[in-house]
Design an enzyme around this catalytic site. Structure first.
Site, PDB file in Angstrom:
ATOM      1  N   ASP A 107      46.211   0.782  24.957  1.00 14.71           N
ATOM      2  CA  ASP A 107      45.405   1.236  26.305  1.00 14.71           C
ATOM      3  C   ASP A 107      44.667   0.195  27.209  1.00 14.71           C
ATOM      4  O   ASP A 107      43.775   0.085  27.460  1.00 14.71           O
ATOM      5  CB  ASP A 107      44.203   1.874  25.414  1.00 14.71           C
ATOM      6  CG  ASP A 107      43.367   2.903  26.258  1.00 14.71           C
ATOM      7  OD1 ASP A 107      44.136   3.382  27.386  1.00 14.71           O
ATOM      8  OD2 ASP A 107      42.121   3.187  26.149  1.00 14.71           O
ATOM      9  N   SER A 165      34.643   2.802  29.974  1.00 16.71           N
ATOM     10  CA  SER A 165      35.967   2.519  29.814  1.00 16.71           C
ATOM     11  C   SER A 165      36.628   1.443  30.717  1.00 16.71           C
ATOM     12  O   SER A 165      36.318   1.608  31.880  1.00 16.71           O
ATOM     13  CB  SER A 165      36.847   3.704  29.647  1.00 16.71           C
ATOM     14  OG  SER A 165      36.698   4.541  28.648  1.00 16.71           O
ATOM     15  N   HIS A 205      44.206   4.484  30.109  1.00 20.14           N
ATOM     16  CA  HIS A 205      43.648   5.525  30.166  1.00 20.14           C
ATOM     17  C   HIS A 205      42.665   5.817  31.415  1.00 20.14           C
ATOM     18  O   HIS A 205      42.471   7.001  32.030  1.00 20.14           O
ATOM     19  CB  HIS A 205      42.880   6.383  28.988  1.00 20.14           C
ATOM     20  CG  HIS A 205      41.468   5.926  28.804  1.00 20.14           C
ATOM     21  ND1 HIS A 205      41.179   5.099  27.787  1.00 20.14           N
ATOM     22  CD2 HIS A 205      40.603   6.456  29.243  1.00 20.14           C
ATOM     23  CE1 HIS A 205      39.832   4.505  27.868  1.00 20.14           C
ATOM     24  NE2 HIS A 205      39.393   5.465  28.771  1.00 20.14           N
TER      25      HIS A 205
END
Length: 464
Positions: free
Chosen positions: A155, A229, A125
């Site tokens: 992911d 992230s 993402h």
């Protein structure tokens, strides 16, 4: 009568006479005074005189770790506005709006995992739909990165930069983690720059965050915020055990619940991205469910973990190996299976064509078989299926079609389809494979009728 003036000798001898005995008492008193009166305070030591070794610190470990964690900036093109009037060139010219699309900049983190080849692990993402990816090292060098491959289901994504003098992190054993182990999260929260936070492993084997279901998250209370992230989760000795991925943030910030993809899963994805540019998932041809205490009692076994085989597809690797419904799978390649999701992860990420060793129980008897993993032909609503089934995934299973997942809030969910439904017919036409289901529903009209089994009972699901 006036007193005569005192003589000098009288004044000299007028005080009390000091005897040997009184002299002894005076000496004792003086000694007591020396004992009771405190001496001058010791000189205060400057802060630099305090040994750094007496202070608990991760500084030495982090000096070797932080150069391997990078900042990632992604430049993507996005429409400047969402109002459809903005697409009208006359409207745009009248209000002097720019003709070109605006560029959107987002930030995240990444971890160098191969210094020689310049490989960097991050999240899907972070780099999804990227037009340009820029990587900034801790020493402020900046490089344009190539996207090697990306996998939305886990992911994970893999980048590559052409640079020298890189520092890579050594992999730890994420399978050996225990709740309570100390961990450190490193990343780029809110675009502030590299930041380090510490905490513990709060839980293991977490799932249900991503509807795709390929999950086995490490949960930690080390602060993970937007921008972290793709960053590193490392042990106290500096080994990489996870890639920071998600948080639960009701108010938009950290509340002490963060999740990281175990490095065992991330490295398996990375190997496939390097070889194929994508993840080619495998299957052995079974459907399974968690082993619950009730199921264990019904099957007459004392096992407290594992996955129960619900069905075996004809002519599948599992069928050829002799697996049956009711078998309890407890390990794959000598690693314990905690449940059906764990089994799906292990098989789904095994390289297609590789062999896996399955350990299971049948009627309390331990058995072991080896089988070859074949390509997973799961179809996520192929184009020939009606849009009313959007959000559902289907898989061949034991001569029927099983609904392997349904995205919350999707068209399929609103239509009443549920994960685990076994479809045996569509519009009165029997179906044994996903391809047959797609063919039966090709060019479907206003109504779809699905004959299916749910919870051991037969149902007719009508979708209009």
């Amino acid at each position: 009568m006036a007193r005569p003036p005192a003589r000098k000798e009288d004044l000299k001898n007028s005080g009390p006479k000091m005897t040997a005995r009184s002299s002894k008492y005076v000496g004792v008193f003086a000694a007591l005074v020396l004992i009771l009166v405190p001496g001058p305070p010791p000189a205060a030591q400057p802060p630099s005189a305090i040994s750094a070794s007496t202070q608990p610190s991760l500084a030495d470990v982090l000096e070797g770790v932080t150069p391997a964690v990078v900042n990632i900036a992604v430049r993507s093109r996005a429409p400047a506005e969402t109002n459809p009037l903005y697409n009208d060139p006359f409207f745009r010219r009248y209000f002097n709006l720019p003709e070109q699309q605006q560029q959107r900049l987002s930030a995240g983190s990444g971890v160098i995992v191969d210094a020689d080849k310049g490989y960097i692990l991050t999240n899907h993402h972070v780099v999804a739909a990227a037009g340009e990816i820029a990587v900034t090292l801790k020493d402020r060098r900046r490089f344009t990165a190539e996207l090697v491959g990306s996998d939305e289901a886990t992911d994970m994504a893999l980048l590559k930069i052409d640079a020298d003098k890189l520092t890579a992190l050594s992999f730890g054993d994420s399978g050996a983690l225990r709740v309570g182990d100390s961990v450190v999260a490193i990343g780029n929260p809110f675009g502030l720059g590299q930041t380090v936070t510490s905490g513990i492993v709060s839980a293991l084997g977490r799932g249900g965050i991503n509807v795709e279901g390929y999950e086995d998250f490490i949960q930690t209370d080390a602060s993970i915020n937007p921008g972290n992230s793709g960053g590193a989760l490392v042990t106290a000795d500096g080994r990489l055990v996870g890639i920071n991925t998600a948080i639960i943030a009701p108010a938009g910030g950290n509340v002490g619940i963060g999740f990281a993809v175990p490095i065992a899963m991330a490295s398996a994805v990375m190997e496939q991205l390097i070889e194929h540019g994508e993840v080619r998932r495998g299957r052995i041809g079974i459907s399974a469910q968690d082993l619950t205490p009730d199921l264990a009692e019904a099957l007459g076994i004392e096992q407290s973990y594992g996955a129960v085989v619900g069905g075996v597809e004809r002519n599948s690797p599992a069928a050829h190996a002799g697996l049956r419904a009711g078998d309890v799978i407890i390990a794959v390649n000598d690693r314990k299976i905690t449940g059906s999701a764990d089994l799906r992860n292990r098989i789904g990420l095994a390289p297609v064509g590789s062999e896996v060793e399955i350990e299971y129980r049948r009627d309390r008897v331990p058995k072991t078989v080896t089988m070859r993993v074949e390509p997973d032909e799961t179809i996520a609503n192929p184009g020939s299926m009606p849009s009313r089934l959007d959000g559902a995934e289907f898989q061949d299973a034991a001569g029927n079609v099983i609904v392997s997942s349904v995205e919350d809030g999707s068209a399929a969910a609103r239509a009443g389809l549920r994960m685990g439904d076994v479809i045996v017919a569509a519009n009165r036409r029997p179906v044994a494979t996903v391809a047959e289901l797609a063919a039966a529903l090709k060019n479907a009209g206003g109504t779809i009728a699905l004959d299916l089994f749910r919870g051991g009972s037969k149902h007719l699901l009508v979708i209009r």
